[in-house]
Enzyme design. Sequence first.
Site, PDB file in Angstrom:
ATOM      1  N   GLU A   1     -61.298  51.874 -22.117  1.00 10.34           N
ATOM      2  CA  GLU A   1     -62.218  50.996 -22.937  1.00 10.34           C
ATOM      3  C   GLU A   1     -62.072  51.075 -24.200  1.00 10.34           C
ATOM      4  O   GLU A   1     -61.615  52.288 -25.097  1.00 10.34           O
ATOM      5  CB  GLU A   1     -63.438  51.336 -22.655  1.00 10.34           C
ATOM      6  CG  GLU A   1     -63.818  50.940 -21.032  1.00 10.34           C
ATOM      7  CD  GLU A   1     -65.189  51.077 -20.609  1.00 10.34           C
ATOM      8  OE1 GLU A   1     -65.805  50.263 -19.804  1.00 10.34           O
ATOM      9  OE2 GLU A   1     -66.055  52.097 -21.251  1.00 10.34           O
TER      10      GLU A   1
ATOM     11  N   CYS B   1     -60.633  62.632 -19.888  1.00 13.42           N
ATOM     12  CA  CYS B   1     -60.617  63.860 -20.688  1.00 13.42           C
ATOM     13  C   CYS B   1     -60.644  64.772 -19.824  1.00 13.42           C
ATOM     14  O   CYS B   1     -61.569  65.103 -19.185  1.00 13.42           O
ATOM     15  CB  CYS B   1     -61.641  63.551 -21.793  1.00 13.42           C
ATOM     16  SG  CYS B   1     -61.258  64.900 -23.001  1.00 13.42           S
TER      17      CYS B   1
ATOM     18  N   GLY C   1     -61.161  60.321 -24.000  1.00 10.99           N
ATOM     19  CA  GLY C   1     -60.023  61.173 -24.219  1.00 10.99           C
ATOM     20  C   GLY C   1     -60.052  61.915 -25.656  1.00 10.99           C
ATOM     21  O   GLY C   1     -60.923  61.679 -26.643  1.00 10.99           O
ATOM     22  N   GLU C   2     -59.238  63.187 -25.699  1.00 16.53           N
ATOM     23  CA  GLU C   2     -59.230  64.030 -26.929  1.00 16.53           C
ATOM     24  C   GLU C   2     -57.976  63.635 -27.729  1.00 16.53           C
ATOM     25  O   GLU C   2     -56.797  63.893 -27.158  1.00 16.53           O
ATOM     26  CB  GLU C   2     -59.217  65.331 -26.389  1.00 16.53           C
ATOM     27  CG  GLU C   2     -58.658  66.299 -27.483  1.00 16.53           C
ATOM     28  CD  GLU C   2     -59.877  66.163 -28.738  1.00 16.53           C
ATOM     29  OE1 GLU C   2     -60.934  66.254 -28.791  1.00 16.53           O
ATOM     30  OE2 GLU C   2     -58.925  66.316 -29.871  1.00 16.53           O
TER      31      GLU C   2
ATOM     32  N   SER D   1     -61.062  61.962 -34.439  1.00 15.26           N
ATOM     33  CA  SER D   1     -62.255  62.728 -33.854  1.00 15.26           C
ATOM     34  C   SER D   1     -61.939  64.053 -32.924  1.00 15.26           C
ATOM     35  O   SER D   1     -61.423  63.570 -31.869  1.00 15.26           O
ATOM     36  CB  SER D   1     -63.440  61.880 -33.362  1.00 15.26           C
ATOM     37  OG  SER D   1     -64.445  62.875 -32.769  1.00 15.26           O
TER      38      SER D   1
ATOM     39  N   SER E   1     -66.020  67.323 -33.653  1.00 13.57           N
ATOM     40  CA  SER E   1     -67.403  67.355 -32.815  1.00 13.57           C
ATOM     41  C   SER E   1     -68.127  68.796 -32.528  1.00 13.57           C
ATOM     42  O   SER E   1     -67.487  69.667 -31.738  1.00 13.57           O
ATOM     43  CB  SER E   1     -67.311  66.812 -31.125  1.00 13.57           C
ATOM     44  OG  SER E   1     -66.858  65.338 -31.670  1.00 13.57           O
ATOM     45  N   LEU E   2     -69.131  69.133 -33.480  1.00 12.18           N
ATOM     46  CA  LEU E   2     -69.749  70.227 -33.217  1.00 12.18           C
ATOM     47  C   LEU E   2     -70.670  70.654 -32.396  1.00 12.18           C
ATOM     48  O   LEU E   2     -70.285  71.490 -31.572  1.00 12.18           O
ATOM     49  CB  LEU E   2     -70.353  70.673 -34.904  1.00 12.18           C
ATOM     50  CG  LEU E   2     -70.130  71.932 -35.414  1.00 12.18           C
ATOM     51  CD1 LEU E   2     -68.716  72.581 -35.299  1.00 12.18           C
ATOM     52  CD2 LEU E   2     -70.783  71.865 -36.889  1.00 12.18           C
ATOM     53  N   HIS E   3     -71.771  70.112 -32.398  1.00 14.93           N
ATOM     54  CA  HIS E   3     -72.623  70.089 -31.462  1.00 14.93           C
ATOM     55  C   HIS E   3     -73.537  71.329 -31.188  1.00 14.93           C
ATOM     56  O   HIS E   3     -74.335  71.160 -30.289  1.00 14.93           O
ATOM     57  CB  HIS E   3     -72.146  69.566 -29.983  1.00 14.93           C
ATOM     58  CG  HIS E   3     -71.498  68.216 -29.948  1.00 14.93           C
ATOM     59  ND1 HIS E   3     -71.754  66.980 -30.754  1.00 14.93           N
ATOM     60  CD2 HIS E   3     -70.235  67.801 -29.613  1.00 14.93           C
ATOM     61  CE1 HIS E   3     -70.917  66.002 -30.782  1.00 14.93           C
ATOM     62  NE2 HIS E   3     -69.784  66.624 -29.874  1.00 14.93           N
TER      63      HIS E   3
ATOM     64  N   ASN F   1     -76.504  59.494 -25.810  1.00 15.02           N
ATOM     65  CA  ASN F   1     -76.385  58.077 -24.970  1.00 15.02           C
ATOM     66  C   ASN F   1     -76.511  58.620 -23.581  1.00 15.02           C
ATOM     67  O   ASN F   1     -75.421  59.079 -23.150  1.00 15.02           O
ATOM     68  CB  ASN F   1     -75.434  57.293 -25.581  1.00 15.02           C
ATOM     69  CG  ASN F   1     -75.490  56.807 -26.809  1.00 15.02           C
ATOM     70  OD1 ASN F   1     -76.456  56.064 -26.894  1.00 15.02           O
ATOM     71  ND2 ASN F   1     -74.665  56.890 -27.610  1.00 15.02           N
TER      72      ASN F   1
ATOM     73  N   CYS G   1     -71.427  55.553 -28.205  1.00 14.96           N
ATOM     74  CA  CYS G   1     -70.750  56.875 -27.994  1.00 14.96           C
ATOM     75  C   CYS G   1     -70.897  57.550 -26.732  1.00 14.96           C
ATOM     76  O   CYS G   1     -72.093  57.710 -26.124  1.00 14.96           O
ATOM     77  CB  CYS G   1     -71.063  57.719 -29.129  1.00 14.96           C
ATOM     78  SG  CYS G   1     -70.918  57.173 -30.584  1.00 14.96           S
TER      79      CYS G   1
END
Length: 366
Positions: A91, A111, A169-170, A201, A223-225, A300, A343
């Site tokens: 996508e 991923c 994906g990464e 990213s 991407s810390l999170h 999301n 996202c």
Amino acid sequence: MTINLLNYDSQGLTDFCMKIGERPFRAKQLLRWIHQFGAADFAVMSDLTKSLREKLSTIAVIELPRIIADHVAEDGTRKWLLSVGAENGIETVFIPEASRGTLCVSSQVGCALACTFCATGKQGFNRNLTVAEIIGQLWIANKTLATVNDGDLVQVNKSVTNVVMMGMGEPLANFENVVTALDLMLDDHAYGLSRRRVTVSTSGLVPAMDRLRERCPVALAVSLHAPNDVLRDQLVPINKKYPLKELLAACQRYLPAAPRDFITFEYVMLNGVNDKITHARELVKLVQDIPCKFNLIPFNAFSNSGFTRSTSEAVRNFRDVLMQAGFVTTIRKTRGDDIAAACGQLAGQVKDKSKRTARSMIEAAQ
Ligand code: SAH
Ligand code: SF4
């Protein structure tokens, strides 16, 4: 076997031209036809000799992923589902704004990194995308959005002004193909985007972050999170391999080469998991030495994710702590969620090769 010219950047096309006995400047002409004019047919390339056009049509193709579905959300966000063969689909999402048009591009079918809050990660992994499949997303978006008639020879590479490698994906796990596609995005004979308008990213593949700095230092989002290793190990499993200390050191090393003088940290807001004031304070301490901005992403939802979105109040309070500590912090607007284009919702069609049970879970959820 025919060669897909969409797999080549400027260097690759030059090598190809030399190999078939053509002068190197032909590569620039081909680049312009393919990427600026959106040509997929050698017959229209009027400044190539007739014999070259004929030769090309026997040995080469310009082959794009096939559009399977094309949805437009209420807010104008547009999502394409593209077939990349063998029942795999990826996508791509276009997000129009007043002053820019951002394309969110996928880099892999699925991923393998399996972040627990991500629909793509839940699906497992099939394969890396080729250069043609990555750059083809930009080609298709520009061509579709330009609304020109077939056969019109006008430059069509205008609608997409920014690219974020934030689809499925990464990107840094598909390093070579992503870098070649980035080369094309930046090339003045192709898309001519500036490095600050192209963002990779990553969930934190430290060695590849260093390689990106050397090879193609575009804007970087990490991407810390989570503000500590215990929590990040749970949410972003790759953290066990490259823990926060190493990740942040890699960010420091990236900064001198970065096109902007900061790193963007993405932080998905998961209700009750990583969204408390204490987390925000811990985060401030963690990144205090790094010039950075924060982008808070309200989670999301997708079926069976096991998470819920933080309340607006929690997100605002979290932001206030970061802002008071001097960090520019934005809250990402949710775009296109009525067509599952937001996202973390991108699922495409992944024939999982790593964990088929996860795939059936997603199928059940659709
Ligand atoms: N693999 C890369 C890029 C793709 S994901 C990465 O992880 O950075 C793009 C962003 O969307 C990442 O910050 C990712 O953590 C975030 N994301 C994933 N799932 C999400 C979800 N369900 N809700 C909100 N953001 C999500
Ligand atoms: Fe992969 Fe990024 Fe999703 Fe993690 S958040 S599973 S790295 S796509």
